[in-house]
Design an enzyme around this catalytic site. Structure first.
Site, PDB file in Angstrom:
ATOM      1  N   HIS A  71     -51.344 -61.380 -67.271  1.00  0.00           N
ATOM      2  CA  HIS A  71     -50.438 -60.994 -68.339  1.00  0.00           C
ATOM      3  C   HIS A  71     -49.694 -62.234 -68.853  1.00  0.00           C
ATOM      4  O   HIS A  71     -49.091 -62.952 -68.069  1.00  0.00           O
ATOM      5  CB  HIS A  71     -49.396 -59.990 -67.834  1.00  0.00           C
ATOM      6  CG  HIS A  71     -49.981 -58.799 -67.146  1.00  0.00           C
ATOM      7  ND1 HIS A  71     -49.257 -58.029 -66.269  1.00  0.00           N
ATOM      8  CD2 HIS A  71     -51.222 -58.243 -67.198  1.00  0.00           C
ATOM      9  CE1 HIS A  71     -50.019 -57.043 -65.817  1.00  0.00           C
ATOM     10  NE2 HIS A  71     -51.219 -57.164 -66.359  1.00  0.00           N
ATOM     11  N   TYR A 134     -39.375 -63.438 -59.100  1.00  0.00           N
ATOM     12  CA  TYR A 134     -39.402 -64.299 -60.283  1.00  0.00           C
ATOM     13  C   TYR A 134     -38.167 -64.091 -61.153  1.00  0.00           C
ATOM     14  O   TYR A 134     -37.619 -63.004 -61.264  1.00  0.00           O
ATOM     15  CB  TYR A 134     -40.679 -64.090 -61.094  1.00  0.00           C
ATOM     16  CG  TYR A 134     -41.009 -62.663 -61.488  1.00  0.00           C
ATOM     17  CD1 TYR A 134     -40.741 -62.183 -62.765  1.00  0.00           C
ATOM     18  CD2 TYR A 134     -41.608 -61.800 -60.573  1.00  0.00           C
ATOM     19  CE1 TYR A 134     -41.051 -60.888 -63.127  1.00  0.00           C
ATOM     20  CE2 TYR A 134     -41.929 -60.498 -60.928  1.00  0.00           C
ATOM     21  CZ  TYR A 134     -41.647 -60.043 -62.202  1.00  0.00           C
ATOM     22  OH  TYR A 134     -41.958 -58.748 -62.554  1.00  0.00           O
TER      23      TYR A 134
END
Length: 483
Positions: A71, A134
């Site tokens: 992605h 993240y």
């Protein structure tokens, strides 16, 4: 694989521009370990962009072989591992020569990776209970999700050597049905918002964008976006924007000396830029803002970017205030110009009309008075538009840049004579006068003018921008108006 302790913090560039791998110092003993997962000051000094994260996400992967991606998302990411180990694969899905470039590596808690916007991200967990964390620098929204770009994990053209064969891995139905690289459209750039698009500079920017087939631009004017109104900002998802070009301003220098004009000038030239500066700083947007020689008093024959502000009138004071607000933005370009010429009413067009009238024996106008004690160079808006994109596309250092035409410093009367000469050969009909004589007997307030408006052009020249001579530009301009 055991975590390697006490490594030095280091950064490694990759074959994908902007994709950076970090070795992280991990401190451990018999109890476990500790690390500084993201350390802004230290990492920026090593080359990490100051990307301004706003959200921290964690993905827990229960079993070995869980595989996610590929992605490309509309934000920058800083990825690290809380527990376990992954094999990561990244694919450049941005437009350009590195589209389709692949980088792979393994990450454990002692490594991290910075992934720029538009680079496809994927990973495969190599042990049970892998924790993947993240930071991102934009908030998720449905509008953001519409800009995602995907490519298939199994595309043979990517040549990714997955440690666990994909047919033995755990994948989502969506990931298995993403398109192959040959069918992927590159991720679109972030949007650019242009204010004041009906003005002289705004019109030139629109022409430049059209002529160069540039996309993702939104052109606004005061009717569609009054950037001096705080309420007007609420309808934008600012995380979708990468650049704002502020070409809007109040430029009626004499009317700015009146009661109503003073209010309008402060609103458009000071309050508006300060609001743009706030949203640009908050959302890591690059802000381009146009300034003026009127921020100086004109006592120096040529003004450098670092000269102290000393405006003589209200217009100059409001422009200086706007410059101060914009200069506080981390990513800013202030383009300082003087004597601007573009589409619409301006000095050159006015002199052309007057030259035509003088040339008409039935008009009755025999001569024109023009001041000869103000000195500078003309700035053509087509040159300004080209300079703006030169700085943006070339990623020139942020800051203030003077931008006018190059060439001789001349008075308004000198320029008027040359326009008259080119228009009808009647340059002898221009009568030079002093500023005091020109405005003698004026009924309305008159703004004080700088005597010297010429700007030093060394700084922008050093970026590689070739500045046309204003006299050459004026000759072309007169030809275009006449055609």
């Amino acid at each position: 694989m055991p975590v390697e302790f006490e490594k030095e913090l280091k950064v490694q560039n990759t074959n994908i521009p902007g994709l950076l791998v970090f070795d992280l110092p991990v401190h451990g003993d018999n109890r476990g370990w500790f690390k500084e997962n993201w350390q802004r000051a230290k990492m920026i000094s090593l080359g990490l962009p100051d990307f301004g994260p706003v959200q921290n996400n964690i993905s827990f992967n229960a079993t070995k072989g869980v595989t996610r991606g590929i992605h490309a998302e509309p934000w920058d990411k800083f990825i690290s591992i809380g527990a376990g180990e992954i094999f990561g694969a990244w694919v450049d899905l941005r437009p350009g020569r590195t589209f389709g470039q692949v980088f792979t590596t393994r990450l454990d808690p002692s490594k991290a990776i910075y992934v720029p916007r538009g680079v496809g991200n994927s990973f495969q967990s190599l042990v049970d209970g892998t924790v993947y964390t993240y930071l991102v620098n934009a908030h998720w929204s449905l509008e953001q999700k519409k800009t995602y770009t995907f490519v298939n994990l199994a595309d043979p053209d990517l040549g990714i050597d997955w440690p666990i064969p994909l047919e033995q891995s755990e994948r989502s139905e969506a990931d298995m049905n993403h398109p192959m690289l040959r069918d992927v459209s590159p991720m679109k750039p972030k949007r650019t918002l242009v204010t004041g698009s009906r003005g002289q500079l705004g019109s030139a920017i629109r022409r430049f964008v059209t002529e160069h087939d540039m996309t993702e631009f939104e052109f606004t004017d005061i009717d569609s976006f009054d950037f001096s109104d705080p309420r007007a900002y609420d309808r934008f998802d600012w995380d979708l924007y990468g650049t704002i070009i502020n070409a809007g301003a109040y430029t009626a220098v004499d009317k700015a000396e009146t009661t109503e004009g003073r209010k309008a000038a402060w609103k458009a030239n000071a309050l508006g830029p300060s609001l743009l500066a706030q949203v640009a700083q908050r959302h890591q947007i690059t802000l381009v803002h146009v300034s003026s020689d009127y921020v100086f008093d004109g006592t120096r024959e040529e003004h450098g970017e670092g000269e102290d502000f000393s405006p003589l009138g209200v217009y100059g004071q409001t422009k200086a205030a706007g410059d101060i607000a914009v200069a506080a933005v981390s990513r800013h370009y202030i383009i300082r110009s003087s004597w601007v010429i573009g589409q619409g009413d301006n000095f050159v067009r006015t002199m052309m009309r007057l030259s035509d009238r003088v040339a008409d024996p039935d008009d009755g106008l025999n001569q024109v008075t023009v001041v000869d004690d103000q000195y500078g160079r003309l700035t053509f808006t087509d040159d300004m538009a080209e300079a703006i994109f030169h700085l943006l596309d070339g990623q020139a250092p942020y800051g203030t840049y003077n931008l006018t035409g190059s060439g001789r410093i001349r008075s308004w009367a000198d320029i008027a004579k040359e326009v008259f000469r080119q228009a009808n050969g009647n340059h002898d009909r221009v009568r030079p006068v002093t500023t005091e004589e020109y405005y003698a007997g004026a009924n309305a307030p008159i703004a004080p003018r700088p005597v010297h408006s010429a700007l030093n052009l060394d700084k922008i020249t050093q970026t590689g921008f070739r500045i046309p001579d204003w006299e050459d530009s004026m000759q072309r301009y007169i030809g275009q108006v006449r055609s």
